[in-house]
Design a protein around this motif. Structure first.
Motif, short mmCIF file in Angstrom:
data_model
loop_
_atom_site.label_atom_id
_atom_site.label_comp_id
_atom_site.label_asym_id
_atom_site.label_seq_id
_atom_site.Cartn_x
_atom_site.Cartn_y
_atom_site.Cartn_z
N ILE A 57 0.54 -1.18 0.16
CA ILE A 57 0.64 -0.26 -0.56
C ILE A 57 1.36 0.56 -0.50
CG2 ILE A 57 -0.06 -0.44 2.71
CD1 ILE A 57 -2.93 0.52 2.18
N LYS A 58 0.12 1.76 -0.51
CA LYS A 58 0.99 3.76 -0.65
C LYS A 58 -0.01 4.82 -0.69
CE LYS A 58 3.40 4.86 -4.54
NZ LYS A 58 3.82 5.40 -5.62
N PRO A 59 0.04 5.37 0.92
CA PRO A 59 -0.77 6.98 0.54
C PRO A 59 -0.67 7.53 -0.13
CG PRO A 59 -0.02 5.93 2.69
CD PRO A 59 0.75 5.47 1.72
N PHE A 60 -1.28 8.62 -0.33
CA PHE A 60 -1.21 9.67 -1.41
C PHE A 60 -2.16 10.44 0.01
CE2 PHE A 60 -4.94 8.37 -3.73
CZ PHE A 60 -5.53 9.26 -3.20
N PHE A 61 -1.33 12.10 -0.11
CA PHE A 61 -2.03 13.36 0.54
C PHE A 61 -1.49 14.49 -0.04
CE2 PHE A 61 0.00 10.25 3.21
CZ PHE A 61 -0.68 10.16 4.25
N VAL A 62 -2.38 15.26 -0.56
CA VAL A 62 -2.51 16.95 -1.26
C VAL A 62 -1.49 17.73 -0.59
CG1 VAL A 62 -4.28 18.78 -2.08
CG2 VAL A 62 -5.11 16.10 -2.64
N VAL A 63 -0.50 18.26 -0.83
CA VAL A 63 0.09 19.36 -0.22
C VAL A 63 0.17 20.28 -1.62
CG1 VAL A 63 1.96 17.84 0.45
CG2 VAL A 63 1.94 18.52 -2.13
N GLY A 64 0.42 21.29 -0.83
CA GLY A 64 -0.52 22.86 -1.71
C GLY A 64 0.77 23.28 -2.48
N SER A 65 1.77 22.36 -2.66
CA SER A 65 2.77 22.56 -2.97
C SER A 65 3.84 21.74 -2.85
CB SER A 65 4.51 24.04 -3.47
OG SER A 65 4.83 24.33 -4.09
N THR B 258 1.72 13.72 -13.99
CA THR B 258 0.72 14.85 -13.98
C THR B 258 -0.56 13.40 -14.97
OG1 THR B 258 1.78 16.58 -14.60
CG2 THR B 258 -1.02 16.90 -15.28
N SER B 259 -2.17 13.80 -13.92
CA SER B 259 -2.79 12.74 -13.77
C SER B 259 -3.96 13.85 -13.65
CB SER B 259 -2.05 11.42 -13.66
OG SER B 259 -3.21 10.31 -13.33
N ARG B 260 -4.97 13.45 -14.41
CA ARG B 260 -6.59 13.84 -14.06
C ARG B 260 -5.63 15.62 -13.95
NH1 ARG B 260 -6.67 8.96 -11.35
NH2 ARG B 260 -7.01 9.80 -9.55
N ARG B 261 -5.99 15.45 -12.61
CA ARG B 261 -6.52 17.07 -12.60
C ARG B 261 -5.35 17.11 -10.46
NH1 ARG B 261 -12.23 18.18 -11.27
NH2 ARG B 261 -12.75 17.63 -13.90
N GLN C 292 3.42 9.32 -1.66
CA GLN C 292 2.76 10.48 -2.99
C GLN C 292 2.01 11.54 -1.91
OE1 GLN C 292 0.03 9.84 -6.34
NE2 GLN C 292 1.49 8.49 -6.63
N PHE C 293 3.15 12.29 -3.16
CA PHE C 293 2.25 13.72 -2.60
C PHE C 293 2.44 14.03 -4.33
CE2 PHE C 293 5.13 14.49 1.07
CZ PHE C 293 4.72 13.84 2.26
N ARG C 294 0.85 14.70 -3.94
CA ARG C 294 0.00 15.39 -4.85
C ARG C 294 -0.31 16.76 -4.70
NH1 ARG C 294 -4.01 10.56 -6.83
NH2 ARG C 294 -3.45 8.84 -6.89
N GLU C 295 -0.24 17.42 -5.63
CA GLU C 295 -0.49 19.14 -6.26
C GLU C 295 -1.44 18.81 -7.05
OE1 GLU C 295 1.74 22.97 -7.86
OE2 GLU C 295 3.26 21.27 -6.86
N LEU C 296 -2.30 19.74 -6.56
CA LEU C 296 -3.48 19.54 -7.60
C LEU C 296 -3.44 20.91 -8.33
CD1 LEU C 296 -6.46 19.98 -4.78
CD2 LEU C 296 -5.90 18.46 -6.08
N LEU C 297 -3.87 20.97 -9.19
CA LEU C 297 -3.43 21.45 -10.73
C LEU C 297 -5.05 22.42 -11.12
CD1 LEU C 297 -2.15 18.92 -13.10
CD2 LEU C 297 -0.81 21.10 -12.08
N VAL C 298 -4.63 23.36 -11.48
CA VAL C 298 -6.13 24.51 -11.73
C VAL C 298 -6.43 24.03 -13.11
CG1 VAL C 298 -6.82 27.01 -11.86
CG2 VAL C 298 -5.26 26.21 -10.34
N SER C 299 -7.89 23.94 -13.26
CA SER C 299 -8.28 23.57 -14.08
C SER C 299 -9.18 24.68 -15.24
CB SER C 299 -9.30 22.11 -14.70
OG SER C 299 -10.28 22.74 -13.22
N ALA C 300 -8.37 24.64 -16.98
CA ALA C 300 -9.12 25.46 -17.56
C ALA C 300 -10.34 25.29 -17.83
CB ALA C 300 -8.51 25.70 -18.53
N ILE C 301 -11.30 26.55 -17.48
CA ILE C 301 -12.62 26.50 -17.47
C ILE C 301 -12.14 27.90 -18.54
CG2 ILE C 301 -15.55 26.43 -17.05
CD1 ILE C 301 -13.58 26.45 -14.02
#
Length: 129
Positions: free
Chosen positions: A71-79, A102-105, A120-129
């Motif tokens: 198992i490998k947990p992932f967490f959202v970070v600001g940067s 990069t994957s999905r958002r 795994q650390f994940r940085e959310l990407l701003v999606s273009a609208i």
């Protein structure tokens, strides 16, 4: 009640501090050999194990990644860049930018806590609208 994970550690305080700083979490319960930290959405229980089960990692040395777990947990970070800068000061590391993907958002990169647990650390990407 939040979702979360239990992380077993030889050095509870050191591992808890790593996640507290990188993930902007706060202690909510502390006793010898156990530390619970949380944010508004996640709770981590850092649970001590005896040295015969898990030897303490050498202080000051980069941890050896333990990549042979199921198992490998992932967490959202600001940067990811800020996490990469802070992790060595807390005894861990984030792999170099060349290992990001990069994957999905989100953009992601694996990291090791002070005892070599791979997350795994994940940085959310701003999606273009």
């Amino acid at each position: 009640m939040n979702n979360g994970a239990v992380i077993f550690a030889a050095n509870v305080d050191r591992v808890a501090r790593f996640y507290e700083v990188i993930l902007t979490m706060s202690p909510v319960y502390v006793e010898p050999g156990l530390r619970v930290i949380a944010s508004d959405r996640t709770e981590l229980v850092i649970h001590g194990v005896p040295p015969q089960v898990l030897a303490p990692a050498a202080s000051g040395a980069a941890p050896e990644p333990r990549e042979d777990t199921a198992i490998k947990p992932f967490f959202v970070v600001g940067s990811l860049a800020k996490a990469r800068d802070m992790a060595p000061l807390l005894g861990g590391f984030v792999f170099p930018p060349e290992r990001e993907f990069t994957s999905r958002r989100f953009r992601a990169c694996n990291a090791c806590d002070p005892e070599g647990n791979v997350v795994q650390f994940r940085e959310l990407l701003v999606s273009a609208i």
